[in-house]
Design a protein around this motif. Structure first.
Motif, PDB file in Angstrom:
ATOM      1  N   UNK A  98       1.002  -1.171  -0.075  1.00 26.68           N
ATOM      2  CA  UNK A  98       0.037   0.169   0.239  1.00 26.68           C
ATOM      3  C   UNK A  98       1.006   1.235   0.072  1.00 26.68           C
ATOM      4  N   UNK A  99       1.955   1.349   0.909  1.00 25.69           N
ATOM      5  CA  UNK A  99       2.942   2.378   0.690  1.00 25.69           C
ATOM      6  C   UNK A  99       3.396   2.631  -0.505  1.00 25.69           C
ATOM      7  N   UNK A 100       3.811   1.681  -1.341  1.00 25.58           N
ATOM      8  CA  UNK A 100       4.152   1.775  -2.745  1.00 25.58           C
ATOM      9  C   UNK A 100       3.166   2.328  -3.736  1.00 25.58           C
ATOM     10  N   UNK A 101       1.928   1.746  -3.674  1.00 27.57           N
ATOM     11  CA  UNK A 101       0.704   2.086  -4.329  1.00 27.57           C
ATOM     12  C   UNK A 101       0.526   3.606  -4.168  1.00 27.57           C
ATOM     13  N   UNK A 102       0.789   4.108  -2.910  1.00 30.93           N
ATOM     14  CA  UNK A 102       0.403   5.457  -2.682  1.00 30.93           C
ATOM     15  C   UNK A 102       1.576   6.461  -3.442  1.00 30.93           C
ATOM     16  N   UNK A 103       2.638   6.104  -3.640  1.00 28.64           N
ATOM     17  CA  UNK A 103       3.441   6.872  -4.293  1.00 28.64           C
ATOM     18  C   UNK A 103       2.986   7.570  -5.649  1.00 28.64           C
ATOM     19  N   UNK A 104       3.426   8.763  -5.851  1.00 25.70           N
ATOM     20  CA  UNK A 104       2.968   9.414  -7.005  1.00 25.70           C
ATOM     21  C   UNK A 104       4.449   9.635  -7.959  1.00 25.70           C
ATOM     22  N   UNK A 105       4.184   9.593  -9.253  1.00 21.72           N
ATOM     23  CA  UNK A 105       5.354   9.584 -10.186  1.00 21.72           C
ATOM     24  C   UNK A 105       6.238  10.810 -10.175  1.00 21.72           C
ATOM     25  N   UNK A 106       5.529  11.908  -9.637  1.00 21.06           N
ATOM     26  CA  UNK A 106       6.401  13.277  -9.855  1.00 21.06           C
ATOM     27  C   UNK A 106       5.949  13.919  -8.554  1.00 21.06           C
TER      28      UNK A 106
END
Length: 164
Positions: A98-106
């Motif tokens: 979930x932590x990784x899924x919440x990351x934005x690309x920029x």
């Protein structure tokens, strides 16, 4: 204000711990991780958890983070990278997925852009190796400073703009 900008941990806990030990001696105020927290190395969960202990941490999504947290295949990666993604997916905790899924690309501030790959199209996972790809990146944003990871090669590319 002191910033630490780093990238491409790739689940290497020992390297991450060495970086953090050094950064603590540098009295860093803000940490910016440019993606690829996971992939290749043996400690994806531990790396994510260790990162989350850093004060004022901001992270962007890397291609390994993306594929490890999504229900998709890493079709555009090398066979070694794709195997590492499959291995990582099996071991990531639900919380860390979930932590990784919440990351934005920029991420952008008034003057600075942070991304894993070229910011003009960050989910295409394009590298910035040449002055031409750097120019596309500079012209795609109003930010004066662009930080990106992905290449595994430290470099500084500047752009001079001549006004007549």
């Amino acid at each position: 204000m002191r910033l630490a900008v780093f990238s491409d941990i790739h689940s290497n806990l020992e390297a991450l711990e060495a970086f953090i030990d050094d950064a603590l001696h540098q009295m860093i105020h803000h940490y910016f991780c440019l993606g690829d927290i996971v992939g290749y190395g043996a400690n994806p969960n531990q790396c994510i958890q260790k990162l989350q202990t850093l004060p004022n941490l901001k992270c962007v999504l890397g291609n390994h983070d993306y594929y490890a947290s999504k229900n998709t295949t890493a079709y555009d990666m090398s066979l070694t990278a794709a195997r590492a993604i499959i291995w990582t997916k099996k071991r990531l905790s639900k919380e860390n997925t979930q932590f990784l899924k919440a990351l934005k690309p920029i991420l952008k501030t008034t003057r600075i852009s942070f991304s894993h790959a070229a910011p003009h199209n960050p989910l295409k996972w394009q590298y910035i190796f040449t002055s031409e790809s750097a120019s596309r990146s500079f012209f795609s944003t109003r930010q004066k400073i662009i930080f990106n990871g992905h290449t595994h090669v430290p470099q500084i590319i500047t752009q001079k703009i001549c006004l007549k």
